[in-house]
Design a protein around this motif. Structure first.
Motif, short mmCIF file in Angstrom:
data_model
loop_
_atom_site.label_atom_id
_atom_site.label_comp_id
_atom_site.label_asym_id
_atom_site.label_seq_id
_atom_site.Cartn_x
_atom_site.Cartn_y
_atom_site.Cartn_z
N ASN A 155 0.82 -1.21 0.00
CA ASN A 155 0.00 0.00 0.00
C ASN A 155 0.86 1.27 0.00
O ASN A 155 2.02 1.23 0.40
CB ASN A 155 -0.96 -0.01 1.20
CG ASN A 155 -0.27 0.02 2.55
OD1 ASN A 155 0.95 0.03 2.63
ND2 ASN A 155 -1.04 0.03 3.62
N PRO A 156 0.33 2.36 -0.55
CA PRO A 156 -1.02 2.54 -1.05
C PRO A 156 -1.17 2.13 -2.52
O PRO A 156 -0.21 2.14 -3.28
CB PRO A 156 -1.23 4.04 -0.91
CG PRO A 156 0.13 4.61 -1.15
CD PRO A 156 1.10 3.63 -0.55
N THR A 187 -5.58 -0.06 -0.35
CA THR A 187 -5.83 1.28 0.16
C THR A 187 -5.74 2.33 -0.94
O THR A 187 -5.08 2.15 -1.97
CB THR A 187 -4.91 1.69 1.32
OG1 THR A 187 -3.65 2.13 0.84
CG2 THR A 187 -4.74 0.57 2.33
N THR A 216 -3.75 5.45 2.33
CA THR A 216 -3.21 5.01 3.61
C THR A 216 -1.92 4.24 3.40
O THR A 216 -1.85 3.33 2.57
CB THR A 216 -4.23 4.12 4.35
OG1 THR A 216 -5.42 4.86 4.56
CG2 THR A 216 -3.66 3.65 5.67
N GLY A 274 -8.86 6.74 3.17
CA GLY A 274 -8.72 5.28 3.08
C GLY A 274 -7.47 4.81 2.38
O GLY A 274 -6.77 5.52 1.73
#
Length: 231
Positions: free
Chosen positions: A193-194, A217, A220, A231
């Motif tokens: 992520n992200p 994500t 995040t 998010g």
């Protein structure tokens, strides 16, 4: 009689790989310019035409000057049977402006230089009414990797979707300026992520823009928080 300026006519670049590469070379040699694309044409790149000897192969010649691609429902893409290469690279002295153009199927895979599947930029990238779609980077920034003090990425009424990377499936901006206005970053995928936007230092601004449905994500896990990204 019309004045001379009103009689001027800009020829479109014929719908083919060789013609597009020649037009970019000519614009670089002239210190910059506008490359007007044939409406509706898909320019398919079968081999790499640029390589600075450091960052790996690129489909178009390395852009060293400010060049505008004046499009009309155009796509610049890598052939599915071609060896891996990203579509474009922008030098610190260069800039690429894409109007109504989609960049797709680029693949940055050179070991140690595998960022920016669609575009690797050390200069300026401006996308207006266009898309970066279905590009892949083994490193960061499936659609775009923008880095360095002079680097700036500005998207307006545009889409970044369906791209894949090790990290930052959509966009990676490192020590640059990132501005999205009325744009969408969605359905991009990253191993780490992200999946949407990876951002470090510099600045990032989302104006009426959304980052949604990215895996893993949206923002995040980005080293620097992306203002307005949830998010």
């Amino acid at each position: 009689m019309l004045p001379a300026s009103a009689q001027a006519h800009t020829e479109s670049v014929p719908c083919g790989e060789v013609a597009l590469v020649s037009a970019v070379d000519a614009a670089n040699a002239a210190g910059g310019g506008t490359v007007t694309l044939t409406p509706g044409c898909t320019y398919t790149l079968t081999v790499a035409h640029g390589d600075d000897g450091v960052h790996g192969p690129t489909g178009l010649p390395v852009i060293t000057t400010p060049i505008t691609f004046e499009g009309n429902a155009n796509t610049i893409t890598r052939s599915p049977t071609a060896a891996a290469f990203r579509i474009g690279q922008v030098a610190p002295t260069g800039g690429i402006t894409l109007k109504a153009v989609t960049v797709s199927n680029g693949h940055a895979a050179s070991v140690g230089n595998d960022d920016g599947g669609g575009i690797l930029s050390f200069g300026a990238v401006t996308l207006t009414g266009g898309a970066l779609s279905d590009n892949t980077a083994n490193g960061r920034g499936g659609a775009l990797y923008s880095t360095g003090t002079p680097s700036a990425a500005t998207f307006t009424n545009s889409t970044v979707n369906g791209n894949t990377a090790g990290q930052g499936g959509g966009i990676a901006s490192v020590n640059g300026t990132l501005t999205l206005t009325s744009s969408v970053v969605n359905t991009n995928t990253a191993t780490v992520n992200p999946g949407g936007i990876y951002y470090v230092a510099g600045s990032a601004t989302l104006n009426t823009s959304t980052v949604t449905a990215n895996t893993a994500t949206n923002c995040t896990g980005s080293p620097s928080p992306v203002p307005g990204c949830i998010g």
